[in-house]
Write a protein that holds these residues in place. Structure first.
Motif, PDB file in Angstrom:
ATOM      1  N   VAL A 108     -43.148  55.210  28.235  1.00  0.00           N
ATOM      2  CA  VAL A 108     -44.203  54.450  28.910  1.00  0.00           C
ATOM      3  C   VAL A 108     -45.130  55.450  29.584  1.00  0.00           C
ATOM      4  O   VAL A 108     -44.698  56.232  30.434  1.00  0.00           O
ATOM      5  N   ARG A 109     -46.393  55.460  29.166  1.00  0.00           N
ATOM      6  CA  ARG A 109     -47.329  56.389  29.796  1.00  0.00           C
ATOM      7  C   ARG A 109     -47.721  55.872  31.162  1.00  0.00           C
ATOM      8  O   ARG A 109     -48.180  54.740  31.307  1.00  0.00           O
ATOM      9  N   GLU A 110     -47.558  56.725  32.177  1.00  0.00           N
ATOM     10  CA  GLU A 110     -47.859  56.318  33.543  1.00  0.00           C
ATOM     11  C   GLU A 110     -49.069  57.042  34.113  1.00  0.00           C
ATOM     12  O   GLU A 110     -49.696  56.553  35.050  1.00  0.00           O
ATOM     13  N   ILE A 111     -49.401  58.211  33.577  1.00  0.00           N
ATOM     14  CA  ILE A 111     -50.583  58.973  34.007  1.00  0.00           C
ATOM     15  C   ILE A 111     -51.247  59.544  32.763  1.00  0.00           C
ATOM     16  O   ILE A 111     -50.567  60.107  31.892  1.00  0.00           O
ATOM     17  N   LEU A 112     -52.548  59.418  32.662  1.00  0.00           N
ATOM     18  CA  LEU A 112     -53.295  60.002  31.555  1.00  0.00           C
ATOM     19  C   LEU A 112     -53.926  61.309  32.017  1.00  0.00           C
ATOM     20  O   LEU A 112     -54.544  61.360  33.083  1.00  0.00           O
ATOM     21  N   GLY A 113     -53.770  62.356  31.223  1.00  0.00           N
ATOM     22  CA  GLY A 113     -54.359  63.649  31.560  1.00  0.00           C
ATOM     23  C   GLY A 113     -53.307  64.730  31.672  1.00  0.00           C
ATOM     24  O   GLY A 113     -52.125  64.466  31.934  1.00  0.00           O
ATOM     25  N   ASP A 114     -53.710  65.962  31.458  1.00  0.00           N
ATOM     26  CA  ASP A 114     -52.809  67.118  31.473  1.00  0.00           C
ATOM     27  C   ASP A 114     -52.474  67.494  32.917  1.00  0.00           C
ATOM     28  O   ASP A 114     -53.341  67.963  33.663  1.00  0.00           O
ATOM     29  N   MET A 115     -51.230  67.277  33.311  1.00  0.00           N
ATOM     30  CA  MET A 115     -50.809  67.532  34.696  1.00  0.00           C
ATOM     31  C   MET A 115     -49.984  68.807  34.826  1.00  0.00           C
ATOM     32  O   MET A 115     -49.371  69.049  35.867  1.00  0.00           O
ATOM     33  N   ARG A 116     -49.964  69.626  33.790  1.00  0.00           N
ATOM     34  CA  ARG A 116     -49.092  70.805  33.824  1.00  0.00           C
ATOM     35  C   ARG A 116     -49.492  71.807  34.911  1.00  0.00           C
ATOM     36  O   ARG A 116     -48.631  72.395  35.565  1.00  0.00           O
TER      37      ARG A 116
END
Length: 211
Positions: A108-116
């Motif tokens: 389940v995607r909870e956040i969109l975008g590269d959070m690395r």
């Protein structure tokens, strides 16, 4: 002159027993994987496929029996762990933060975008988190287990996190993928990056990449 044993008999004294040497050949596959397991901090510039990610998540907490038992042992089968995937761009999955749902083996995607980059900063700027194509974050909802076992449940949860991480390590060796279990991070910052609920605490970050 004899040795003064005090009130002890020879049978009470510590005794060292030399074990047979592990066989260099004829090992089982699991023994071979255990032998090769190391923490890896540098990864190739190669994305992990969705099928490989699927296998690693299943190894951590997947369903492995018809009655819902999982790949990692859990006290009372209460399963306080939550598994999150943090992935960058360029792979089959869109960059973002996903939560693994063992019951139906889905993300389940909870956040969109590269959070690395943000996750790396929350973990004392350790570069392997920023550089790895994906990281698995293991968190815990302690109330699931302390409701039955009290404070002892905290210990059981940490044991379970170790079991899950070792499963990831060993399957990673099989797949040519390395990881390094990281516990040095600012808890509240990691919670903020992943938008974890208040009752959920991060325990481990495992960056993953090809060796």
């Amino acid at each position: 002159m004899g040795i003064n044993l005090g009130n002890q008999s020879p049978a009470d004294l510590p005794m060292k027993v030399r074990l047979p040497e592990p066989e260099a050949s004829g090992r089982s596959r699991i023994e071979e994987l255990i032998t090769k397991r190391r923490s890896v901090r540098r990864y190739k510039d190669k994305k992990l496929s969705e099928s490989v990610i699927s296998r690693l998540l299943w190894a951590a907490q997947g369903i492995s029996s018809e009655n819902g038992l999982r790949t990692s042992p859990s006290a009372g089968a209460l399963y306080p762990l939550e598994i999150h995937l943090v992935t960058g761009g360029g792979g089959e999955l869109e960059p973002g933060v996903y939560r693994y749902v063992p019951e139906d083996h889905t993300l389940v995607r909870e956040i969109l975008g590269d959070m690395r980059e943000r996750l790396s900063k929350a973990a004392l700027s350790q570069p392997m988190i920023r550089n790895a194509p994906v990281s698995i974050v293991i968190s815990a909802v302690y109330a699931r287990i302390t409701s039955r076992y009290g404070n002892r449940g905290l210990r059981y949860t940490h044991m379970e996190a170790g079991h899950a991480a070792q499963n990831i390590y060993l399957l990673g060796v099989e797949l040519g993928i390395g990881t390094c279990a990281i516990g040095a991070f600012e808890d509240e910052e990691v919670k903020d990056v992943l938008k974890l609920p208040a009752n959920q605490d991060p325990l481990y970050i495992l960056p993953l990449g090809y060796m």
